[in-house]
Motif scaffolding. Structure first.
Motif, short mmCIF file in Angstrom:
data_model
loop_
_atom_site.label_atom_id
_atom_site.label_comp_id
_atom_site.label_asym_id
_atom_site.label_seq_id
_atom_site.Cartn_x
_atom_site.Cartn_y
_atom_site.Cartn_z
N CYS A 53 -5.84 1.45 -2.41
CA CYS A 53 -5.46 2.29 -2.51
C CYS A 53 -5.62 3.29 -1.95
O CYS A 53 -7.13 3.81 -1.34
CB CYS A 53 -5.34 3.04 -3.94
N GLY A 80 -5.21 6.85 -2.16
CA GLY A 80 -4.97 7.66 -3.31
C GLY A 80 -5.66 8.84 -2.90
O GLY A 80 -5.85 9.86 -3.17
N CYS A 81 -7.43 7.81 -2.69
CA CYS A 81 -8.26 9.35 -2.93
C CYS A 81 -9.43 8.69 -1.93
O CYS A 81 -9.36 7.27 -1.77
CB CYS A 81 -9.11 9.75 -3.76
N THR A 86 -12.25 7.00 -2.81
CA THR A 86 -12.88 6.07 -4.04
C THR A 86 -12.45 4.76 -2.91
O THR A 86 -13.18 3.75 -2.93
CB THR A 86 -12.39 5.86 -5.43
N GLY A 87 -11.14 4.19 -2.79
CA GLY A 87 -10.77 3.29 -2.07
C GLY A 87 -10.30 1.75 -2.91
O GLY A 87 -10.83 0.92 -3.11
N CYS A 88 -10.01 2.28 -4.22
CA CYS A 88 -9.48 1.11 -5.23
C CYS A 88 -9.10 0.02 -5.19
O CYS A 88 -8.50 0.07 -4.11
CB CYS A 88 -9.20 1.07 -6.56
N MET A 103 -8.48 1.04 -12.19
CA MET A 103 -7.69 2.09 -11.08
C MET A 103 -6.99 3.44 -12.05
O MET A 103 -6.91 2.99 -12.68
CB MET A 103 -6.66 1.85 -9.37
N CYS A 104 -7.10 4.39 -11.18
CA CYS A 104 -6.07 5.14 -11.87
C CYS A 104 -4.79 5.17 -11.64
O CYS A 104 -4.06 4.62 -10.90
CB CYS A 104 -6.59 6.28 -11.25
N GLY A 132 -3.30 7.15 -8.13
CA GLY A 132 -2.82 5.54 -7.78
C GLY A 132 -1.58 4.72 -7.50
O GLY A 132 -1.44 4.11 -6.65
N LEU A 187 -14.05 7.42 -10.50
CA LEU A 187 -13.14 6.34 -9.34
C LEU A 187 -12.23 7.63 -8.84
O LEU A 187 -12.63 7.71 -7.41
CB LEU A 187 -12.51 5.70 -10.79
N ILE A 188 -11.54 8.63 -9.85
CA ILE A 188 -10.94 9.53 -9.39
C ILE A 188 -11.51 10.66 -8.40
O ILE A 188 -12.57 11.00 -9.21
CB ILE A 188 -9.94 9.87 -10.20
S1 SF4 Z 1 -9.46 6.40 -7.98
FE1 SF4 Z 1 -7.03 6.68 -8.20
S2 SF4 Z 1 -6.13 7.69 -6.18
FE2 SF4 Z 1 -8.48 7.35 -6.01
S3 SF4 Z 1 -8.26 5.16 -4.65
FE3 SF4 Z 1 -8.77 4.79 -7.13
S4 SF4 Z 1 -6.37 4.58 -7.42
FE4 SF4 Z 1 -6.55 5.04 -5.61
#
Ligand code: SF4
Ligand SMILES: Cc1cc2nc3c(=O)[nH]c(=O)nc-3n(C[C@H](O)[C@H](O)[C@H](O)COP(=O)(O)O)c2cc1C
Ligand code: SF4
Ligand code: FES
Lengths: 419, 543
Positions: free
Chosen positions: B228, B230-231, B233-235, B262-263, B266, B365-366
């Motif tokens: 991902c 989205g941020c 973290t790269g889930c 994951m969030c 994401g 995570l986020i």
């Molecule tokens: S925390 Fe959310 S936005 Fe951030 S990488 Fe993981 S899934 Fe994506």
């Protein structure tokens, strides 16, 4: 002719006895505690082991052994918790003790606390027991006022506090791990075991949960010659007296203190005065509603742990429910099963679904919708809860169903035979 | 490692590990509902029963045991397929189905439902329960998920999730026995940012993602592993798609990054992958006020001609990039500026960001850094600072050539105004934005779901994406565009795939040294030389 043996009920049966702290002390109370404070905790545990006392809460586990499982030197506090939730249908003995001789139980509890190194004990009491809660509260207040509880009971230096915590009306909170969750302020649901409470109990600390009556035996066991006398009250492995809650269609129901070598027949016909209204005996539920039912033909047996286990039933909480020939056992079973369906916490699949389903099947019989197939199904559904659940409530629901179907099949058939 | 036996095959286990955990880790199948490796063990569904024929001491267990809650032991022998076990599972499954609505035809979980799978295996074709079933109404339990309680099998995974993972305690079990059910505590929809995970861990169709409801049958979805963006973290995720449309992102287990979670934000990035309106479809060249379609060759030729006319060098050339650009793209743009113009002027925004310090892993995570490759930019020493001071100073003089990658400095009007008069602005990117508006040449790039590249996350793990959906016909991956641009300027860049770019980058950059693209694999790799990100502020999680 059977008669009572007075150990736990010695004071209660004395009409002049006053249950106050003063009265209890006058009757020799808190003498044993003083002696116990002079012993090493391990010696206390060993004495309890030697007495052979088995838990009176239902499972009959040897109390001394349970206490010896409590690990030492974990750096965490140890807890002793009195199980005063007494909710097993038919059982009303702990209530007697707490109402009429609270100090006997409290002395026992304090001995237990000393034995397991607990400085703050909890009494988890059934929420509906208002008079018993009051009685215990008064007694505990007396102990604090007297200095028997607090920083230095009897000059021992063994700091001890006791807290009374009332439950919120769930049978399942009598199961020890559910009790612990409830005491911690969570939803009362049994936990996975292991870890057993001795390793991780109240707030994750070493904990022993003991029944009120079990603890009430301690002042006697640790008294002079207590062990030998205690053992002499019953056959090997079944030592001591126990409080028998006798109810149902007997002439003289009540709570009686009996040795462990009394024949059930003598209890029903002697102590209980026989069946009411000249009726004949049909059967007995011997150890609280969770035990397998016995027919009239089976009652010529010693009323103790091992003898009842031999005939595939159990002593449980020593609650005998006697029923006569006019009893509709289908209704009786329906009432029992309804109880378990209502009290199942619901987390295990077989118990959650099985208690309710089997109750529905039994109701079908009552409504005239029974059949051979449904009788088989009832036995099967009931049996599917046996040994398949997390706590013993599943078994407790299964055993009555299976035993009623096995021992009184004609009573079920009567409901649909003429159709 | 100690060993026990499952169906006569040796299985290794960690001391203290449960039978089920060891079995699953070793690829053995044992049905389970309530067990989840990331949460406490409750052993309540009772489907995971196994027959312990030897406890390790020569004696068998007296009855079937739940594999999720019993410790594996040296010498233990268990059977998972004998008749006793099959019957044990059957009876549990029967109980689970008596109140289940069996509405698979309209249930989104159908096809990835363990109740459905196990019923297929252990269920009976006919129910013996002839009473009316337990019925509840639909509940709106969250911004991201919905609850169909009739399908619930009371496994309590959802309940444990908000207690043990998010720590938000919004959700729980209500009532007792047959009436045991799940709901929110406050009677209000949940607001935690991780609700989608509850849909993932719900073994049945009780909790489903609102975004995905009724959109596609799951067996039609094809799945690709990726990450991902989205941020920072790269889930790790699987991107699930059908006919070139992405339907959802699901977390993929990576114990070093996102564990199983994951969030929700994401998950929503799937929408960007399907976005077409703002996409740059083809190369464009400016004629007067307007951008016009041109071919790739025309685009490259136009750029090369303008540059050879101007002979720009040093501070007359600048590249701006965002940190959505991959490691390889950042490396190449830097290389191009150096080789072509002796310029080191590659800038990206590097604002300060906050990392929550929390005992609940998931809250960490986020992050506030909503870009996937800040750490990559730092590793490659792309210039930047929190106030964008240096870039502003550098563009003060006269600018000849500006190359913009993606959408950097989108809120910095001062920078945009100063870039505008430059003689040649080239924009490389997948979407139209303020830069394509002022660019002289626009080159269509690709979104990360369309290309194979690597990013470096905030823990300084290099992770790879994959080609999930087909890219727009006339787009090209940014790294390839930069290579081709360099070639059209007369440089001998001979990279024909991403592995080669990565190899050169690893050869020239300390942080990546010793890593090859193929090594990154499924779980990512920690940078060989890590560094401290001074822009990070550790904040305490709210109590
Ligand atoms: S925390 Fe959310 S936005 Fe951030 S990488 Fe993981 S899934 Fe994506
Ligand atoms: C469903 C269920 C209900 C129980 N209720 C009680 C109870 O009300 N009182 C009690 O003392 N023990 C009860 N028990 C037994 C306790 O779990 C535990 O075994 C007991 O408190 C231990 O004390 P003992 O060793 O002194 O018997 C119950 C057990 C089950 C499974
Ligand atoms: S909603 Fe799903 S996760 Fe929650 S208890 Fe029900 S089946 Fe389990
Ligand atoms: S997975 Fe073991 S009981 Fe649910």
């Amino acid at each position: 002719m059977a008669e009572e043996t007075l150990v736990l009920f010695k004071n209660i049966r004395n009409p002049k006895y006053s249950k106050s702290l003063e009265g209890y002390k006058k009757a020799g109370g808190y003498h044993t505690l003083k002696k116990v404070f002079g012993m090493k905790p391990e010696e206390v545990v060993q004495t309890v082991k030697d007495s052979g006392v088995r838990g009176r809460g239902g499972a009959g586990f040897p109390t001394g052994l349970k206490w010896s499982f409590m690990p030492k030197g974990t750096g965490k506090p140890s807890y002793l918790i009195a199980n005063a939730d007494e909710s097993e249908p038919g059982t009303c003995k702990d209530r007697e003790l707490m109402l009429k001789d609270p100090h006997l139980f409290l002395e026992g509890m304090m001995i237990g606390c000393y034995a397991v190194g607990c400085h703050h004990g909890y009494i988890y009491i059934r929420g509906e027991f208002f008079p018993a809660i009051k009685s215990l509260n008064t007694a505990v207040e007396e102990l604090y006022a007297d200095g028997l509880l607090g920083p230095d009971p009897l000059g021992s230096g063994f700091h001890l506090d006791l807290t009374i915590h009332s439950g919120a009306g769930a049978y399942i909170c009598g199961e020890e791990s559910a009790l612990l969750d409830s005491l911690e302020g969570k939803r009362g649901q049994p936990r996975v075991k292991p870890p057993f409470p001795a390793v991780s109990g109240f707030n994750g600390c070493p904990t022993s949960v003991n029944n009120v009556e079990t603890l009430a035996c301690m002042p006697f066991i640790l008294g002079d010659d207590g062990v030998d006398a205690f053992k002499s009250f019953g056959p090997q492995n079944n030592s001591g007296t126990h409080l028998v809650s006798l109810s149902g269609h007997v002439k003289k129901p009540g709570v009686y203190e009996l040795r462990m070598d009394v024949n059930m027949k003598d209890i029903i016909y002697g102590i209980g005065g026989g069946i009411r209204n000249g009726k004949k005996l049909k059967g007995v539920i011997p150890g609280g509603s969770s035990s397998s039912v016995m027919t009239a033909d089976e009652v010529d047996v010693l009323y103790n742990f091992d003898e009842l286990a031999k005939i595939d039933t159990m002593l449980g909480s020593s609650a005998m429910m006697v029923f006569d020939e006019d009893t509709d056992v289908v209704q009786l079973l329906h009432r029992i099963t309804r109880f378990y369906a209502h009290e199942s916490c619901g987390q295990c699949t077989p118990c959650r679904e099985g208690t309710h389903w089997s109750r529905n099947i039994i109701r079908d019989f009552l409504n005239g919708n029974g059949s051979d197939e449904k009788l088989r199904r009832l036995d099967r559904v009931g049996g599917n809860m046996l040994g398949t659940t997390l706590c013993a409530l599943g078994d407790a629901a299964a055993l009555p169903i299976q035993s009623f179907v096995k021992k009184f099949p004609d009573d079920f058939r009567k409901y649909y035979a003429n159709k | 490692m100690p060993v026990f036996h499952i169906d006569d095959e040796p299985v290794e286990f960690h001391p203290g590990e449960k039978i089920l955990s060891a079995a699953l880790r070793n690829g053995k199948k044992i049905p389970h509902y309530c067990y989840h490796p990331g949460m406490s063990i409750v052993a309540t569904c009772r489907i995971c029963v196994v027959d312990i024929v030897d406890l390790g001491n020569g004696r068998p267990a007296p009855k079937l045991q739940t594999a999720c809650s019993v410790d594996a032991a040296e010498g233990m022998k268990i059977e998972t397929m004998n008749q006793k076990v099959e019957e044990g599972r059957k009876l549990v499954n029967e109980f689970l189905l008596i109140n289940h609505p069996l509405d698979c035809p309209i249930c989104d979980q159908s096809g990835e439902c363990t109740l459905q799978d196990y019923s297929f295996e252990y269920g009976s074709g006919k129910s013996e329960m002839d009473y009316s079933k337990r019925v509840y109404g639909w509940r709106d339990i969250g911004t991201f998920v919905s609850l169909e309680r009739n399908r619930c099998i009371q496994c309590s995974r959802c309940d444990r999730f908000t207690r043990e993972i998010t720590g938000t305690n919004e959700f729980g079990m209500f009532n007792r026995g047959h009436e045991l059910t799940v709901d929110t505590y406050t009677d209000r929809p949940m607001t935690n940012k991780f609700q989608g995970n509850m849909a993932d861990i719900c073994p049945v169709g009780a909790i489903t993602e609102k975004e995905f409801r009724f959109k596609r049958r799951v067996w039609k979805l094809k799945k690709n592993r990726s990450i991902c963006t989205g941020c920072s973290t790269g889930c790790n995720v699987t991107i699930e798609h059908d006919r070139n449309e992405v339907f959802r992102l699901k977390p993929h287990e990576n114990q070093n990054v996102n564990k199983w979670w994951m969030c929700d934000e994401g998950r929503l990035t799937y929408q960007i992958m399907n976005e077409r309106k703002t996409r740059i479809n083809r190369p464009l060249g400016r004629v007067g006020q307007n951008l016009q379609d041109i071919s790739w060759e025309e685009a490259y030729r136009a750029i090369a001609e303008r540059i050879s006319e101007m002979e720009p060098t040093g501070n007359e050339v600048i590249a701006l990039t965002d940190t959505h650009a991959s490691n390889e793209e950042l490396f190449l743009i830097k290389k191009l500026l150096k080789d072509g113009f002796l310029s080191d002027n590659v800038f990206c925004p590097l604002p300060k960001w906050e990392q929550r310090e929390s005992e609940f892993f998931i809250n960490t995570l986020i992050t506030t850094d909503k870009t996937p490759n800040r750490a990559g930019a730092l590793a490659l020493k792309i210039k930047g600072d929190p106030g964008n001071v240096e870039v502003k100073n550098t563009i003060d003089g006269e600018l000849k050539v500006v190359i913009v990658l993606g959408n950097p400095f989108e809120t910095e009007h001062e920078i945009q105004q100063k870039i505008k008069p430059a003689q040649l602005v080239v924009h490389i990117g997948a979407y139209h934005n303020c830069w394509s508006e002022i660019a002289d040449v626009v080159l269509p790039g690709q979104y990360y779901s369309e290309k194979k590249v690597t990013f470096t996350n905030k823990m300084q793990h290099v992770q790879a994406t994959d080609i999930v959906v087909q890219a727009l016909r006339r787009s090209r991956p940014e790294w390839q565009i930069i290579v081709e641009l360099a070639q059209s300027l007369g440089h001998k860049y001979s990279f024909s795939n991403i592995n080669q770019v990565f190899a050169e980058m690893a050869g020239e950059t300390k942080a990546f040294s010793g890593i090859s693209f193929d090594q990154i694999g499924d779980q990512g790799m920690k940078l060989t030389q890590t560094f401290k990100d001074t822009g990070m502020k550790l904040v305490k999680a709210p109590a």
